[in-house]
Write an enzyme that holds these catalytic residues in place. Sequence first.
Site, PDB file in Angstrom:
ATOM      1  N   TRP A 105      40.225  49.958  45.445  1.00 19.44           N
ATOM      2  CA  TRP A 105      40.152  48.504  45.586  1.00 19.44           C
ATOM      3  C   TRP A 105      41.370  47.924  46.265  1.00 19.44           C
ATOM      4  CZ3 TRP A 105      35.637  46.697  45.959  1.00 19.44           C
ATOM      5  CH2 TRP A 105      34.594  47.260  45.227  1.00 19.44           C
ATOM      6  N   ASP A 175      44.742  41.297  41.933  1.00 22.96           N
ATOM      7  CA  ASP A 175      43.280  41.393  41.798  1.00 22.96           C
ATOM      8  C   ASP A 175      43.005  41.873  40.372  1.00 22.96           C
ATOM      9  OD1 ASP A 175      40.642  42.099  41.688  1.00 22.96           O
ATOM     10  OD2 ASP A 175      40.708  43.507  43.381  1.00 22.96           O
ATOM     11  N   LYS A 199      32.712  41.524  35.038  1.00 22.17           N
ATOM     12  CA  LYS A 199      33.170  42.536  34.065  1.00 22.17           C
ATOM     13  C   LYS A 199      33.571  41.855  32.760  1.00 22.17           C
ATOM     14  CE  LYS A 199      34.681  44.706  38.235  1.00 22.17           C
ATOM     15  NZ  LYS A 199      33.674  45.721  38.473  1.00 22.17           N
TER      16      LYS A 199
END
Length: 363
Positions: A105, A175, A199
């Site tokens: 990511w 992030d 999430k």
Amino acid sequence: MTSAKPVFNFCSGPAMLPIEVMQQARAELLDFQGTGISVMEMSHRSDIFISILDSAEQNLRKLMSIPDNYRVLFMQGGASLQFSAVPLNLMSAYRRAGYINTGYWSQRAMAEAQRYGAIVELASAQCSNFKTAFAAGEVDIPRQLDYVHYTPNETIDGVAFTEIPDVGDVPLVADMSSCILSASIDVSRFGLLYAGAQKNIGPAGLAVVIVREDLIRPDLPNTPRLLNYHIVSEQVSMANTPPTYAIYLANLVFQWLLRKGGVAQIEQHNIEKAALLYGALDRSKLFYNDVRAQYRSKMNVPFFLREETLTPVFLEEATRFGLLNLQGHRSSGGCRASIYNAMPKAGVMRLIEFLEIFENRYV
Ligand code: PMP
């Protein structure tokens, strides 16, 4: 567990939501608090929806102790659109930003930012095959950077920072898609935080951005309106029709977290759940996790079978046992259990039970 059948859903995202939240959403689905209509059918400009949006912001502020000089923005496009929004808003003085590379990511974030300016890779965990993160002072920060970006929890390889990187005066951007609201953090250490919702917050599509006011610039003629933090902030997250139902569900999750005692309480649960699962993996002769112990994620627990050919058998039998979505990411294979806030300890215990059953049967 979200259905009559006793199943536990270990999906990395969209992930399971708390059962209490799902039940409340079901109860309010057709008639929200006596209005006769669903939140899904309401004007985003209605007083009722505006009060939901306001409540969501206030609840998030309370949960994360967000200082007054930070704005909370509800945006769209998930976390990935923030990979562009961050440079499009923050690359100003030097058109240069630093990225810490801890895996999939952070690389995706870096690749997107490269379109807008110069990117300096400040540190890379590649030599450990992305099985490690970095200590606070381990990353050197050169001068003349608009910001430093990092990924506190790498969802795929299950690697997490234990300390906030020390970046001096440079704004730090994180992030937090797979770790927001899972542990207490000091928001004032960051210039900007963002997270895709699917999430620890709510359904997919929504992204939450928490940004320090002095980083919001009004003079960005080339930044698309809907990615422009100044415009989104001035329009109170209504620069266009916001994802109303996702915001309503996020607020139910925030209320659930507050009822549970807030982030400090859920953090203790998360520590306990992760310790149980890693303990079981470390005791096993068949299953293993290979992340450097101090950097093991408490949200995403990848694991592998020493006898690789048994992996598909394990996944199939686990599904039949009611343990869903344990397959690893397509880029790394193996297995992964995502145990976000909504996963009860009972789910982790059931997984451990099954790991032992499977091992006894095949080893
Ligand atoms: N960053 C991280 C850390 C993630 O885990 C994910 C999704 N798994 C993303 C970014 C991308 O999120 P989205 O699909 O919402 O764009």
